[in-house]
Design a protein around this motif. Structure first.
Motif, PDB file in Angstrom:
ATOM      1  N   ASN A  48       0.849  -1.190   0.000  1.00 35.31           N
ATOM      2  CA  ASN A  48       0.000   0.000   0.000  1.00 35.31           C
ATOM      3  C   ASN A  48       0.885   1.241   0.000  1.00 35.31           C
ATOM      4  OD1 ASN A  48      -2.593  -1.340   0.219  1.00 35.31           O
ATOM      5  ND2 ASN A  48      -1.948  -1.895   2.277  1.00 35.31           N
ATOM      6  N   PRO A  49       1.503   1.541  -1.143  1.00 39.78           N
ATOM      7  CA  PRO A  49       2.416   2.690  -1.171  1.00 39.78           C
ATOM      8  C   PRO A  49       1.662   4.008  -1.008  1.00 39.78           C
ATOM      9  CG  PRO A  49       2.048   1.872  -3.380  1.00 39.78           C
ATOM     10  CD  PRO A  49       1.373   0.906  -2.450  1.00 39.78           C
ATOM     11  N   PRO A  50       2.329   5.022  -0.469  1.00 39.80           N
ATOM     12  CA  PRO A  50       1.711   6.349  -0.401  1.00 39.80           C
ATOM     13  C   PRO A  50       1.442   6.884  -1.811  1.00 39.80           C
ATOM     14  CG  PRO A  50       3.701   6.248   0.945  1.00 39.80           C
ATOM     15  CD  PRO A  50       3.645   4.985   0.152  1.00 39.80           C
ATOM     16  N   LEU A  51       0.477   7.769  -1.913  1.00 44.46           N
ATOM     17  CA  LEU A  51       0.094   8.323  -3.208  1.00 44.46           C
ATOM     18  C   LEU A  51       1.281   8.966  -3.921  1.00 44.46           C
ATOM     19  CD1 LEU A  51      -1.946   9.124  -5.374  1.00 44.46           C
ATOM     20  CD2 LEU A  51      -2.531  11.113  -3.977  1.00 44.46           C
ATOM     21  N   ALA A  52       2.081   9.740  -3.212  1.00 48.95           N
ATOM     22  CA  ALA A  52       3.215  10.434  -3.845  1.00 48.95           C
ATOM     23  C   ALA A  52       4.205   9.438  -4.443  1.00 48.95           C
ATOM     24  CB  ALA A  52       3.913  11.334  -2.832  1.00 48.95           C
ATOM     25  N   VAL A  53       4.436   8.330  -3.760  1.00 49.44           N
ATOM     26  CA  VAL A  53       5.371   7.311  -4.249  1.00 49.44           C
ATOM     27  C   VAL A  53       4.819   6.650  -5.503  1.00 49.44           C
ATOM     28  CG1 VAL A  53       6.464   5.103  -3.688  1.00 49.44           C
ATOM     29  CG2 VAL A  53       6.367   6.916  -1.969  1.00 49.44           C
ATOM     30  N   LEU A  54       3.543   6.265  -5.468  1.00 49.73           N
ATOM     31  CA  LEU A  54       2.952   5.625  -6.642  1.00 49.73           C
ATOM     32  C   LEU A  54       2.877   6.600  -7.817  1.00 49.73           C
ATOM     33  CD1 LEU A  54       1.462   2.819  -7.436  1.00 49.73           C
ATOM     34  CD2 LEU A  54      -0.403   4.421  -7.744  1.00 49.73           C
ATOM     35  N   GLU A  55       2.559   7.859  -7.538  1.00 43.60           N
ATOM     36  CA  GLU A  55       2.488   8.840  -8.625  1.00 43.60           C
ATOM     37  C   GLU A  55       3.847   9.008  -9.299  1.00 43.60           C
ATOM     38  OE1 GLU A  55       0.912  13.313  -9.654  1.00 43.60           O
ATOM     39  OE2 GLU A  55       0.815  12.622  -7.581  1.00 43.60           O
ATOM     40  N   ASP A  56       4.915   9.097  -8.516  1.00 42.29           N
ATOM     41  CA  ASP A  56       6.261   9.195  -9.099  1.00 42.29           C
ATOM     42  C   ASP A  56       6.581   7.961  -9.936  1.00 42.29           C
ATOM     43  OD1 ASP A  56       6.625  11.649  -7.912  1.00 42.29           O
ATOM     44  OD2 ASP A  56       7.870  10.885  -6.270  1.00 42.29           O
ATOM     45  N   LYS A  65       3.367   8.337 -22.092  1.00 43.81           N
ATOM     46  CA  LYS A  65       2.057   7.729 -22.346  1.00 43.81           C
ATOM     47  C   LYS A  65       0.887   8.659 -22.040  1.00 43.81           C
ATOM     48  CE  LYS A  65       3.808   3.692 -23.339  1.00 43.81           C
ATOM     49  NZ  LYS A  65       3.714   3.051 -24.604  1.00 43.81           N
ATOM     50  N   GLY A  66       1.142   9.899 -21.727  1.00 44.09           N
ATOM     51  CA  GLY A  66       0.057  10.854 -21.523  1.00 44.09           C
ATOM     52  C   GLY A  66      -0.674  10.718 -20.204  1.00 44.09           C
ATOM     53  N   VAL A  67       0.048  10.480 -19.109  1.00 40.13           N
ATOM     54  CA  VAL A  67      -0.584  10.418 -17.790  1.00 40.13           C
ATOM     55  C   VAL A  67      -1.062  11.820 -17.423  1.00 40.13           C
ATOM     56  CG1 VAL A  67      -0.227   9.976 -15.332  1.00 40.13           C
ATOM     57  CG2 VAL A  67       0.811   8.465 -17.028  1.00 40.13           C
ATOM     58  N   ASP A  68      -2.351  11.945 -17.169  1.00 36.64           N
ATOM     59  CA  ASP A  68      -2.936  13.242 -16.836  1.00 36.64           C
ATOM     60  C   ASP A  68      -2.987  13.454 -15.330  1.00 36.64           C
ATOM     61  OD1 ASP A  68      -4.367  15.683 -17.084  1.00 36.64           O
ATOM     62  OD2 ASP A  68      -6.253  14.606 -16.833  1.00 36.64           O
ATOM     63  N   LYS A  69      -3.499  12.462 -14.606  1.00 32.28           N
ATOM     64  CA  LYS A  69      -3.688  12.631 -13.171  1.00 32.28           C
ATOM     65  C   LYS A  69      -3.604  11.282 -12.476  1.00 32.28           C
ATOM     66  CE  LYS A  69      -6.773  14.831  -9.897  1.00 32.28           C
ATOM     67  NZ  LYS A  69      -7.987  15.602  -9.703  1.00 32.28           N
ATOM     68  N   TYR A  75      -7.779   3.285   0.508  1.00 31.91           N
ATOM     69  CA  TYR A  75      -6.472   2.876   1.007  1.00 31.91           C
ATOM     70  C   TYR A  75      -5.888   1.802   0.097  1.00 31.91           C
ATOM     71  CZ  TYR A  75      -2.872   1.179   4.168  1.00 31.91           C
ATOM     72  OH  TYR A  75      -1.670   0.806   4.715  1.00 31.91           O
ATOM     73  N   GLY A  76      -4.786   2.112  -0.575  1.00 31.87           N
ATOM     74  CA  GLY A  76      -4.128   1.160  -1.460  1.00 31.87           C
ATOM     75  C   GLY A  76      -4.734   1.040  -2.847  1.00 31.87           C
ATOM     76  N   MET A  77      -5.819   1.768  -3.137  1.00 31.62           N
ATOM     77  CA  MET A  77      -6.472   1.731  -4.451  1.00 31.62           C
ATOM     78  C   MET A  77      -6.256   3.075  -5.139  1.00 31.62           C
ATOM     79  SD  MET A  77      -8.120  -1.198  -4.911  1.00 31.62           S
ATOM     80  CE  MET A  77      -9.316  -0.816  -6.142  1.00 31.62           C
ATOM     81  N   PHE A  78      -5.786   3.028  -6.380  1.00 33.50           N
ATOM     82  CA  PHE A  78      -5.424   4.247  -7.094  1.00 33.50           C
ATOM     83  C   PHE A  78      -6.136   4.322  -8.435  1.00 33.50           C
ATOM     84  CE2 PHE A  78      -1.951   2.841  -4.420  1.00 33.50           C
ATOM     85  CZ  PHE A  78      -1.663   3.979  -3.694  1.00 33.50           C
TER      86      PHE A  78
END
Length: 135
Positions: A48-56, A65-69, A75-78
Motif C-alpha cells: 500500500n504505497p503512499p500516493l506520492a510514491v505511486l504517482e512518481d 504515455k500521456g498520464v494526466d492525473k 487505502y491502497g487503491m489508485f
C-alpha cells in the motif's frame, strides 16, 4: 426543521419539499463520463504505497504515455487518468507491471467497477533460465 439554502435564507423543510426538483439526464453528464473513460483503477498486491510514491512511479514508467492525473480512491487503491482512452488501452495491453517486485493489478474504469481488492489465487509469472543446457 429549518434548512439553510445557498442564498443564506432560512426556509422551512416542508416549503423546501414542495419546491421544484432537478432531473439530470445523460446529456448533462456525458462530458464527465468521457473524461473518466481514459482511466484505470490499480493496486499493488501485498503493498500500500503512499500516493506520492505511486504517482512518481507511474509518471516515470509511463512518461511518454500521456498520464494526466494520479489519485487515490481508497487505502491502497489508485486511479490513473490518461489524456486519451487509446493511451489507457495501450498500457493495459502491454502486460504486467511490477512495483518493488510486487505485481500491479490494473483494470479499466467504468461506472460499474467494484473498487475492492480482489482475492487473487494464481499469478502468472515468467522466469528466464539462462545458460541451462536443456536437451
Amino acid at each position: 426543521m429549518v434548512v439553510q439554502n445557498l442564498d443564506e435564507k432560512f426556509i422551512d423543510a416542508e416549503e423546501k419539499s414542495n419546491s421544484k426538483k432537478v432531473k439530470i439526464i445523460l446529456e448533462d453528464i456525458e462530458e464527465e463520463i468521457a473524461y473518466s473513460n481514459s482511466t484505470i483503477v490499480c493496486y499493488i498486491l501485498k503493498a500500500n504505497p503512499p500516493l506520492a510514491v505511486l504517482e512518481d512511479f507511474v509518471r516515470r514508467i509511463w512518461k511518454n504515455k500521456g498520464v494526466d492525473k494520479v489519485g487515490m480512491i481508497a487505502y491502497g487503491m489508485f486511479i490513473v487518468r490518461f489524456n486519451l482512452a487509446q493511451e489507457r488501452d495501450a498500457i493495459l495491453q502491454e502486460g504486467y507491471i511490477f512495483f518493488d517486485k510486487k505485481p500491479m493489478v490494473m483494470k479499466s474504469w467504468n461506472h460499474t467497477t467494484n473498487f475492492k481488492k480482489e482475492d487473487i489465487h494464481a499469478i502468472p509469472i515468467w522466469i528466464r533460465l539462462e545458460e541451462i543446457d536443456i536437451k
